[in-house]
Motif scaffolding. Structure first.
Motif, PDB file in Angstrom:
ATOM      1  N   GLN A  94      70.351  20.459  19.441  1.00 47.11           N
ATOM      2  CA  GLN A  94      70.195  19.396  20.443  1.00 47.11           C
ATOM      3  C   GLN A  94      70.928  19.743  21.739  1.00 47.11           C
ATOM      4  N   ARG A  95      72.128  20.283  21.596  1.00 47.47           N
ATOM      5  CA  ARG A  95      72.904  20.616  22.810  1.00 47.47           C
ATOM      6  C   ARG A  95      72.238  21.755  23.588  1.00 47.47           C
ATOM      7  N   VAL A  96      71.674  22.711  22.855  1.00 48.82           N
ATOM      8  CA  VAL A  96      70.962  23.801  23.533  1.00 48.82           C
ATOM      9  C   VAL A  96      69.776  23.238  24.308  1.00 48.82           C
ATOM     10  N   VAL A  97      68.999  22.377  23.648  1.00 48.60           N
ATOM     11  CA  VAL A  97      67.800  21.830  24.291  1.00 48.60           C
ATOM     12  C   VAL A  97      68.191  20.970  25.495  1.00 48.60           C
ATOM     13  N   THR A  98      69.172  20.122  25.324  1.00 46.89           N
ATOM     14  CA  THR A  98      69.578  19.234  26.424  1.00 46.89           C
ATOM     15  C   THR A  98      70.039  20.061  27.631  1.00 46.89           C
ATOM     16  N   THR A  99      70.810  21.095  27.356  1.00 47.69           N
ATOM     17  CA  THR A  99      71.292  21.945  28.457  1.00 47.69           C
ATOM     18  C   THR A  99      70.128  22.610  29.175  1.00 47.69           C
ATOM     19  N   LEU A 100      69.186  23.108  28.418  1.00 44.96           N
ATOM     20  CA  LEU A 100      68.067  23.820  29.043  1.00 44.96           C
ATOM     21  C   LEU A 100      67.129  22.863  29.784  1.00 44.96           C
ATOM     22  N   ILE A 101      66.975  21.661  29.267  1.00 48.39           N
ATOM     23  CA  ILE A 101      66.102  20.694  29.949  1.00 48.39           C
ATOM     24  C   ILE A 101      66.726  20.277  31.283  1.00 48.39           C
ATOM     25  N   LYS A 102      68.053  20.207  31.305  1.00 52.12           N
ATOM     26  CA  LYS A 102      68.739  19.915  32.562  1.00 52.12           C
ATOM     27  C   LYS A 102      68.441  21.025  33.587  1.00 52.12           C
TER      28      LYS A 102
ATOM     29  N   GLU B  43      65.929  28.243   9.867  1.00 52.24           N
ATOM     30  CA  GLU B  43      67.223  28.330   9.183  1.00 52.24           C
ATOM     31  C   GLU B  43      68.341  27.780  10.069  1.00 52.24           C
ATOM     32  N   PHE B  44      68.332  28.161  11.337  1.00 51.73           N
ATOM     33  CA  PHE B  44      69.379  27.693  12.256  1.00 51.73           C
ATOM     34  C   PHE B  44      69.245  26.195  12.474  1.00 51.73           C
ATOM     35  N   GLU B  45      68.000  25.745  12.592  1.00 51.37           N
ATOM     36  CA  GLU B  45      67.774  24.320  12.848  1.00 51.37           C
ATOM     37  C   GLU B  45      68.247  23.476  11.668  1.00 51.37           C
ATOM     38  N   ARG B  46      68.039  23.993  10.469  1.00 51.34           N
ATOM     39  CA  ARG B  46      68.458  23.269   9.264  1.00 51.34           C
ATOM     40  C   ARG B  46      69.993  23.199   9.195  1.00 51.34           C
TER      41      ARG B  46
ATOM     42  N   SER C  84      56.848  22.695  33.323  1.00 52.41           N
ATOM     43  CA  SER C  84      56.992  21.518  32.470  1.00 52.41           C
ATOM     44  C   SER C  84      57.411  21.899  31.050  1.00 52.41           C
ATOM     45  N   PRO C  85      58.422  21.216  30.501  1.00 52.00           N
ATOM     46  CA  PRO C  85      58.825  21.508  29.120  1.00 52.00           C
ATOM     47  C   PRO C  85      58.075  20.653  28.096  1.00 52.00           C
ATOM     48  N   LEU C  86      57.183  19.807  28.561  1.00 55.96           N
ATOM     49  CA  LEU C  86      56.604  18.805  27.670  1.00 55.96           C
ATOM     50  C   LEU C  86      55.715  19.408  26.578  1.00 55.96           C
ATOM     51  N   LEU C  87      55.781  18.779  25.428  1.00 55.26           N
ATOM     52  CA  LEU C  87      54.871  19.128  24.329  1.00 55.26           C
ATOM     53  C   LEU C  87      53.786  18.063  24.309  1.00 55.26           C
ATOM     54  N   ASP C  88      53.073  17.954  25.405  1.00 59.62           N
ATOM     55  CA  ASP C  88      52.100  16.882  25.583  1.00 59.62           C
ATOM     56  C   ASP C  88      50.749  17.256  24.984  1.00 59.62           C
TER      57      ASP C  88
ATOM     58  N   TRP D 213      55.239  22.374  12.746  1.00 61.18           N
ATOM     59  CA  TRP D 213      55.711  23.498  13.571  1.00 61.18           C
ATOM     60  C   TRP D 213      56.487  22.999  14.800  1.00 61.18           C
ATOM     61  N   LEU D 214      56.013  21.853  15.337  1.00 60.01           N
ATOM     62  CA  LEU D 214      56.658  21.333  16.533  1.00 60.01           C
ATOM     63  C   LEU D 214      57.829  20.418  16.155  1.00 60.01           C
ATOM     64  N   ALA D 215      58.911  20.509  16.899  1.00 59.72           N
ATOM     65  CA  ALA D 215      60.063  19.631  16.677  1.00 59.72           C
ATOM     66  C   ALA D 215      60.384  18.925  17.991  1.00 59.72           C
ATOM     67  N   PRO D 216      59.532  17.928  18.391  1.00 56.75           N
ATOM     68  CA  PRO D 216      59.693  17.305  19.722  1.00 56.75           C
ATOM     69  C   PRO D 216      60.887  16.363  19.801  1.00 56.75           C
ATOM     70  N   GLN D 217      61.509  16.052  18.657  1.00 60.98           N
ATOM     71  CA  GLN D 217      62.610  15.088  18.692  1.00 60.98           C
ATOM     72  C   GLN D 217      63.766  15.549  19.572  1.00 60.98           C
ATOM     73  N   TYR D 218      63.996  16.866  19.608  1.00 58.46           N
ATOM     74  CA  TYR D 218      65.108  17.360  20.427  1.00 58.46           C
ATOM     75  C   TYR D 218      64.793  17.192  21.915  1.00 58.46           C
ATOM     76  N   LEU D 219      63.538  17.487  22.287  1.00 58.20           N
ATOM     77  CA  LEU D 219      63.129  17.332  23.682  1.00 58.20           C
ATOM     78  C   LEU D 219      63.191  15.856  24.081  1.00 58.20           C
ATOM     79  N   ASN D 220      62.677  14.990  23.203  1.00 54.47           N
ATOM     80  CA  ASN D 220      62.657  13.557  23.518  1.00 54.47           C
ATOM     81  C   ASN D 220      64.074  13.009  23.709  1.00 54.47           C
ATOM     82  N   THR D 221      64.986  13.433  22.843  1.00 54.15           N
ATOM     83  CA  THR D 221      66.378  12.986  22.975  1.00 54.15           C
ATOM     84  C   THR D 221      66.963  13.483  24.295  1.00 54.15           C
ATOM     85  N   ALA D 222      66.682  14.729  24.610  1.00 57.91           N
ATOM     86  CA  ALA D 222      67.212  15.298  25.861  1.00 57.91           C
ATOM     87  C   ALA D 222      66.670  14.534  27.065  1.00 57.91           C
ATOM     88  N   LEU D 223      65.368  14.238  27.062  1.00 59.98           N
ATOM     89  CA  LEU D 223      64.770  13.520  28.193  1.00 59.98           C
ATOM     90  C   LEU D 223      65.412  12.142  28.350  1.00 59.98           C
ATOM     91  N   LYS D 224      65.695  11.507  27.203  1.00 58.75           N
ATOM     92  CA  LYS D 224      66.305  10.175  27.244  1.00 58.75           C
ATOM     93  C   LYS D 224      67.745  10.260  27.752  1.00 58.75           C
TER      94      LYS D 224
END
Lengths: 362, 486
Positions: free
Chosen positions: A246-254, A236-239, A296-300, A329-340
């Motif tokens: 994205q900002r949450v993920v980017t901050t946490l990946i940092k 629901e929140f993601e929708r 590692s945060p990767l969804l590899d 179930w997985l939403a790797p787009q946020y992680l990928n954007t953060a890594l980039k």
């Protein structure tokens, strides 16, 4: 009191209720372009129930105030809930609409999905950690086999129960070969000290240094047996707020990049030890594996295959009653954007399904 | 098994070597060459030991140096001046002194400034502070020389309770527990004094383990004065009831009264959803034998009363819409004295039976409860039994975190407590004698509960009383009260 005065009082009653309701209507039911608060549920708590934890990127971010700094300019509050009841408590919060993001072990989130909780997995936060069985200091047990038929404690419903199931299966046993009881971490430490259990699924180092516990069994950093943890957002929140996600993920990946840097190993232990778990215990439990592997945060490939394997095992060990489909179930787009964005592509090594590194890291 | 430390092995070997050399020299009367050889061997041994000591010290020094260098890396949340330093003997002695002082102070404070009990005891209680406004004049609860009133401030309830374990089984939880509770009551007619009556006074044993897991069945045996397992509301403590006034049949049929006796309560085949720490026993049962004469009294006849209850909860996951849907039936087979004459005298005994059916559904934010209870009382002579009937339905809508267990249990430094809100409506009918016309009473209630601290709530109830008896006028009543627990 005549009827007209009573009617006045009744009207007052209505006004009080209506006023309170207007004040009390949850802000989440009002349409907004951004949330007033981001609610993060953490599936653990500090020693003695303190709201401060260690042992993960999310714990580091909490202590550093990383998300609070990121969202301060927008006036968005970050609300942390630390659950001594671990993963099952976090599931309950999501089921009651009280969590937007959460830190979760593999079994509780699998159970949650099997019963209909709607989440999106954003990134992984732990892997390759050793599992330990610890007994009282004078326990005669020298191996797991010596505990057969004895009281073995594990926090049921958490990732520990699934990890225990894997260990027992590897040895050809099941939970039924032991008297398994459910205890949370604080209770289990106390029970080992008072010798009310014969063994428990918990790291031994703090207990050993206090002279009340001793190691009976350890898996070491075995990719086949290790648990992995995930950070998720509610569907629901993601929708509603993908930009915020994205900002949450980017901050946490940092933060994850900082925490995965070996030169910050000791500094991170020091932060984590504010939770009440000793610096020494973090030193010992994080000793064997490079931080870039462990955090590692990767969804590899390893993460996905391990998740699938965990689902199969959870069903096999009768910890879930229904199948779980990981499609969508997985939403790797946020992680990928953060890594980039953070120029961290290749910073963490990818692992294959067997838990072997695939690519050279930066 | 303990493995010998490597440095100890070295020391043992060195010691053995020296003793061997010394022993050999003493026995044979050594030549100069032999002595020279022994000196060379001893030198080599000393050199070897020095190397071992240096080898052990070097990594430690490197580690300390490296750790110091790493610790001064400025990290968020860390002080840049942090260094890793070794504690001296004086530091440790100082710490030891502080610890001894702390232990002494704690012991003295415990002895001189805290309440001590023979066994671990929890002290609790609750108080209600109420304001009432009513259309119908009343003199109830006041002195004998009271005039009509339409409003009043009251303390309708104050309770005090003590509970704990007489034997605590740390390994499996087969505990022997107790509870002693008192409730304040006004004198009637009212005076400046009040009474403190024993409400609960029982000992309870759990023969089944309670710590081994949610999937294990539970069983308790309770002996003493206690609430009886009849329906829903009669089993809930006064401080936990959602509506200010209890359902009419609780008082009318007497099932809300405490009884003295032996009651067994248990469950069977619990459905466990460990993913949410949720436990729903498929079957809950209770049965027992009691005096039937009410609280704080010996039995008033030679017959005992028997009771039983059976409840079925749907075995579904926590996240299911049908979670906490429970259906129950209750029965109470009692005997009461029959009296007759102008100076009442016991002329015999007759039945005092109660039957009940209930449905409970609570899936936040919605909930509904329904109870039906019927009484059958014998009469003097050959007349037909008096049949009475009471039923109520309560629907509520709740929001907030008051009823989410994980929120209540969350880690916190201070006394944070989330606000919770509850709107409800109840319709309650009671007919004390179905054979008689015009004796039925109905109460419609609209209410609002605000929970703003762990054990404190503010309640507003608007009651509309309706009577079949034309001599009794319908009336409205507004109740507002704070209820706080401690």
């Amino acid at each position: 009191m005549n009827s007209s005065r009573f009617r006045s009082l009744a009207a007052l009653f209505g006004a009080v209720v209506a006023g309170t309701l207007a004040f009390a209507v949850p802000s989440s039911v009002l349409a907004q372009d951004k949330p007033k608060v981001i609610r993060i549920s953490y599936s653990s708590a500090g020693t003695g129930g303190r709201p401060i934890v260690g042992g993960s990127t999310i714990a580091t971010a909490h202590q550093q105030g990383a998300l609070e700094k990121e969202f301060a300019k927008d006036g968005i509050k970050v609300q942390w809930t630390f659950n001594p009841g671990a993963g099952p408590a976090t599931n309950e919060q999501l089921a009651n609409g009280l969590a937007d993001f959460a830190h979760h072990g593999d079994l509780p989130i699998i159970i949650g999905r099997s019963t209909g909780l709607r989440t999106k997995i954003l990134f992984s936060y732990t892997r390759f950690g050793a599992a330990y069985i610890t007994g009282p200091i004078d326990s005669p047990a020298k191996s797991l086999e010596d505990l057969k038929g004895k009281r073995l404690a594990v926090f049921k419903g958490t990732a520990s129960q699934l990890a225990l199931g894997r260990i027992l299966k590897k040895n050809g046993w099941t939970e039924r070969d032991f008297k398994t009881v459910s205890m949370d971490g604080d209770t289990l430490r106390a029970a080992i000290a008072t010798k009310d259990v014969d063994g428990g699924f918990i790291a031994p180092f703090d207990l050993e240094s206090r002279g009340v516990g001793k190691l009976i069994y350890s898996t070491g950093p075995d990719p086949e047996l290790a648990s992995q943890g995930v950070f998720w957002v509610s569907e629901e929140f993601e929708r509603k707020y993908p930009d915020i996600v994205q900002r949450v993920v980017t901050t946490l990946i940092k933060v994850a990049a900082w925490g995965s840097d070996e030169k910050n190993r000791e500094a991170q232990y020091k932060l984590w030890s504010n939770s009440g778990t000793s610096y020494y215990e973090y030193q010992k439990t994080y000793l064997d594996v490079p931080l870039k592997w462990r955090l590692s945060p990767l969804l590899d490939e390893y993460f996905v295959e391990n998740l699938k394997k965990s689902i199969v095992q959870a069903k096999e060990f009768r910890l879930i009653r229904r199948d779980v489909d990981i499609n969508g179930w997985l939403a790797p787009q946020y992680l990928n954007t953060a890594l980039k964005e953070l120029k961290l592509e290749g910073y963490w090594p990818e692992f294959n399904a067997a838990g072997k590194p695939k690519l050279a890291q930066k | 098994m303990k493995y010998p430390h490597p440095i100890k092995i070295s020391r043992a070997l060195a010691g053995a070597g020296i003793l061997t050399l010394a022993g050999a020299a003493h026995a044979a009367g050594p030549t100069n060459q032999q002595l020279q050889k022994q000196i060379e061997e001893l030198k080599a041994l000393v050199t070897s030991l020095q190397q071992q000591v240096q080898a052990r010290q070097a990594p430690a020094a490197d580690t300390a140096k490296g750790a110091t260098a790493e610790a001064v890396v400025v990290a968020p949340g860390l002080d840049a001046t942090d260094k890793i330093e070794s504690a001296t003997k004086a530091d440790i002695d100082g710490l030891r002194t502080d610890l001894e002082n702390y232990k002494y102070e704690q012991k003295r404070n415990r002895e001189t400034k805290t309440a001590l009990t023979t066994r671990g005891t929890t002290i609790g209680g609750s108080v209600q502070v109420r304001a009432t406004a009513q259309e119908q004049a009343s003199r109830a609860g006041s002195t004998a020389l009271a005039a009509d009133r339409h409003s009043s401030f009251d303390i309708p309830q104050a309770t005090l309770n003590f509970s704990g374990s007489l034997y605590r089984d740390y390994s499996e939880g087969r505990n022997l527990d107790y509870r002693l509770a008192f409730a304040y009551a006004k004198t009637s007619p009212g005076t400046d004094a009040s009474q403190l009556n024993a409400t609960d006074a029982y000992i309870r044993y759990s023969p089944f383990p309670t710590l081994t897991g949610l999937e294990d069945p539970r069983l308790t045996i309770t002996l003493g004065q206690q609430q009886i397992p009849f329906g829903l509301e009669a089993q809930i403590g006064e401080e936990l009831r959602p509506v200010i006034n209890s359902a009419q049949f609780l008082g009318g049929l007497g099932v809300g009264n405490r009884q003295i006796g032996l009651i067994v309560r248990g469950d069977y085949d619990p459905y466990v959803d460990y993913g949410f720490n949720y436990r729903a026993p498929l079957i809950e049962y209770a049965f027992g034998v009691v005096n039937g004469s009410g609280p704080n009294k010996s039995d008033d006849n030679n017959s005992k009363d028997y009771l039983a209850r059976l409840a079925f909860t749907l075995p579904v996951d926590y996240f299911s819409l049908l979670r906490e849907l429970k259906v129950g039936v209750s029965a109470y087979k009692g005997t009461k004295n029959l009296t007759a004459g102008t100076t009442p005298a016991v002329v015999g005994q007759t039945k005092r039976d109660r039957y009940g059916f209930d449905i409970y559904y609570n899936h936040a934010p919605f909930g509904i409860t329904y109870e039906y209870a019927e009484g059958r009382d014998g009469v003097v002579g050959t007349g037909a039994d008096i049949k009475s009937r009471g039923q109520y339905v309560t629907a509520f809508y709740t929001w907030g975190e008051q009823w989410v267990a994980s929120s209540r249990a969350q880690a916190k430094y201070d006394d944070y407590w989330p606000k919770s809100y509850q709107l409800f409506a109840r319709y309650d009918i009671y007919d004390p004698n179905r054979a008689l016309a015009n004796d039925k009473s109905k109460i419609a209630t609209a209410g609002f509960n605000l929970f703003f601290a762990e054990t404190t709530k503010f309640q507003i109830n608007l009651n509309h009383y309706q009577y079949e008896n034309p001599a009794q006028r319908s009336a409205n009543e507004l109740l507002a009260q704070f209820q706080f627990g401690f």
